[in-house]
Write an enzyme that holds these catalytic residues in place. Structure first.
Site, PDB file in Angstrom:
ATOM      1  N   CYS A   1       0.835  -1.199   0.000  1.00  0.00           N
ATOM      2  CA  CYS A   1       0.000   0.000   0.000  1.00  0.00           C
ATOM      3  C   CYS A   1       0.876   1.258   0.000  1.00  0.00           C
ATOM      4  CB  CYS A   1      -0.978  -0.040   1.178  1.00  0.00           C
ATOM      5  SG  CYS A   1      -2.406   1.037   0.967  1.00  0.00           S
TER       6      CYS A   1
ATOM      7  N   HIS B   1      -3.588  -5.538   1.496  1.00  0.00           N
ATOM      8  CA  HIS B   1      -3.293  -5.793   2.900  1.00  0.00           C
ATOM      9  C   HIS B   1      -3.787  -7.192   3.293  1.00  0.00           C
ATOM     10  CE1 HIS B   1      -1.989  -1.794   4.112  1.00  0.00           C
ATOM     11  NE2 HIS B   1      -3.022  -1.267   3.477  1.00  0.00           N
TER      12      HIS B   1
END
Length: 480
Positions: free
Chosen positions: A325, A422
């Protein structure tokens, strides 16, 4: 409602353990936290985001996480400001002083979520935030006694004996609370006791005498807590497990660091959290750059620490790098922020280890994601929670596939990779195969099974040491 005599007394874990214990008793349970402050967020099944602790509590209760479980989530972006997420969606970004004026407008939304959730459960377990002893914050409060008053819920106050002064924590809270708030507390409990709990019998009696509150017992230190996802960034710790070292720089605005939990539990992995002021270790097999709530700010701090130089040397030595991310965005050539979402508008140079570029935009991506690890075909389950999009030549070497789309990016030698997904290391097959590429033998560790076992152990721990029958009976009596 479980409130604490201070921060980090174990409220989140107690609510999770009670949720699993009451579920085992056949009750329908829902967790609820009116206001949370955390950059460790979870994506909900109804398309929003809540604090990671409430997602764990929902899991303990056998429920899917929904936005009503945490209607106000504050995500710090600077030392004085935070993004305000209301019922799963970003409302605004404001400074602490401005948030104090915003809170009264949020209470109706908080109560709306609470009553909607209460209509689906036999029991709602409410977690406070910080401490009701912060009487300077009582006006307009939506997190502790302000909510308890508005929703008419009884309160159990928890003290942390491990940090010392627990009698003063509880008796002092009693002393400074206004009478109407003091009277909402019906019982207290002591958490994190080490040793023979009977040695504190006189302490319990003193607290009960000085406050008039009933004791629900003393909870010994729960040794398996490390197996459960942590919400507080200060709970992230290095682990010495095995020969494969994974180094993780502690970013100032680190976010969604539950990515690290499965790695920290791996028997063949030593996870090393690199604090500011320390160099990245030269013997790491992998440097993992985690998510960030303020990617550009953390990128600047990364350089200020000299970690960019360390990382370049790590790559020259043949080491592996993974950016997740915000960490993925940092690895590219540049990050463009034309609208000034993270500060002043402009374009900022990245670390240049991936031939990609990121453009920030205000729309946030929130989704559960099922993917495939392209090198082996292993299934991967995770979630996306980010702003911005990333493109460039290295995206042609994507290493994940989602709904027929290739995602992620990699250098030609595959030693530097990045993605937005994630939670991917919770997928056992993928994690074992990824670690095998670093030279780690298969361990057989099963992450989800470990978390479930830890929740069951936590429930048994609470049943054995806390008067759960009195807690339920007292709440039922007060509610009438």
């Amino acid at each position: 409602m479980i409130q604490g005599a201070g921060s980090n007394v174990g409220k989140s874990m107690i609510v999770a353990g009670l949720a699993r214990a009451l579920t085992h008793r056949g009750l329908s349970v829902a967790p609820f936290k009116p206001q949370n402050m955390s950059n460790n967020a979870a994506v909900t099944v109804d398309g929003g985001e809540i604090g990671r602790a409430q997602a764990l509590q929902a899991r303990a209760a056998g429920r899917d996480p929904v936005v009503d479980m945490n209607p106000v989530l504050l995500k710090p972006e600077t030392d004085i400001g935070a993004q305000v997420v209301v019922q799963g969606k970003r409302l605004t970004t404001c400074k602490a002083r401005d948030y104090a004026r915003l809170k009264p407008r949020l209470m109706p939304r908080v109560l709306e979520s609470f009553h909607r959730l209460a209509g689906t459960a036999d029991v709602v377990l409410v977690e406070g935030a910080g401490s009701p002893a912060e009487i300077n914050l009582r006006a307009g409060d939506i997190a502790n006694m302000g909510f308890a008053e508005a929703a008419q819920v009884p309160v159990v106050l928890v003290g942390d004996i491990d940090r010392g002064g627990v009698i003063a924590q509880l008796v002092g809270t009693h002393a400074i609370l206004p009478p109407e708030d003091r009277d909402r507390i019906v019982a207290f409990a002591i958490n994190k006791f080490r040793g023979d709990a009977s040695l504190f019998d006189d302490g319990l009696a003193e607290i009960a005498t000085r406050t008039g509150w009933a004791s629900l017992g003393v909870l010994p230190w729960f040794a398996e807590a490390w197996r459960l996802p942590a919400e507080d960034v200060m709970d992230i710790a290095s682990t010495k497990g095995g020969p494969i070292k994974i180094a993780v720089p502690r970013l100032g605005r680190i976010a969604n660091f539950d990515d690290l939990d499965p790695l920290a539990s791996e028997p063949n992995v030593s996870l090393e959290i690199i604090e500011p002021g320390r160099p990245l270790p030269g013997d790491a097999a992998l440097v993992l750059i985690p998510g960030s709530k303020s990617t550009i700010g953390d990128l600047q701090d990364f350089r200020a620490q000299g970690w960019d130089v360390d990382l370049a040397a790590h790559v020259r030595r043949g080491g592996h790098v993974l950016g997740v991310c915000g960490g993925y965005q940092m690895l590219g050539r540049e990050i463009a922020d034309p609208d000034g979402i993270e500060g002043h508008p402009g374009t900022h140079p990245g670390l240049g280890l991936l031939d990609v570029a990121t453009q920030m935009h205000p729309r946030k991506t929130l989704s559960y994601t099922e993917a495939t690890y392209l090198p082996t075909g292993a299934p991967v389950t995770g979630y996306e929670i980010h702003i911005g999009s990333t493109q460039g030549p290295d995206c042609a070497r994507a290493w994940l596939e989602v709904d027929g789309r290739s995602v992620g990016a990699a250098r030609p030698d595959q030693r530097v990779r990045g993605c937005y997904l994630h939670g991917l290391f919770a997928s056992d097959d993928f994690r074992q195969q990824f670690l095998a590429e670093l030279g780690a033998p298969a361990s057989g560790y099963a992450h989800d099974a470990s978390v479930e076992a830890a929740l069951d152990s936590l429930a048994a721990h609470i049943e054995a040491n806390m008067d759960v029958d009195a807690l339920i009976a007292g709440a039922a009596e007060i509610r009438g």
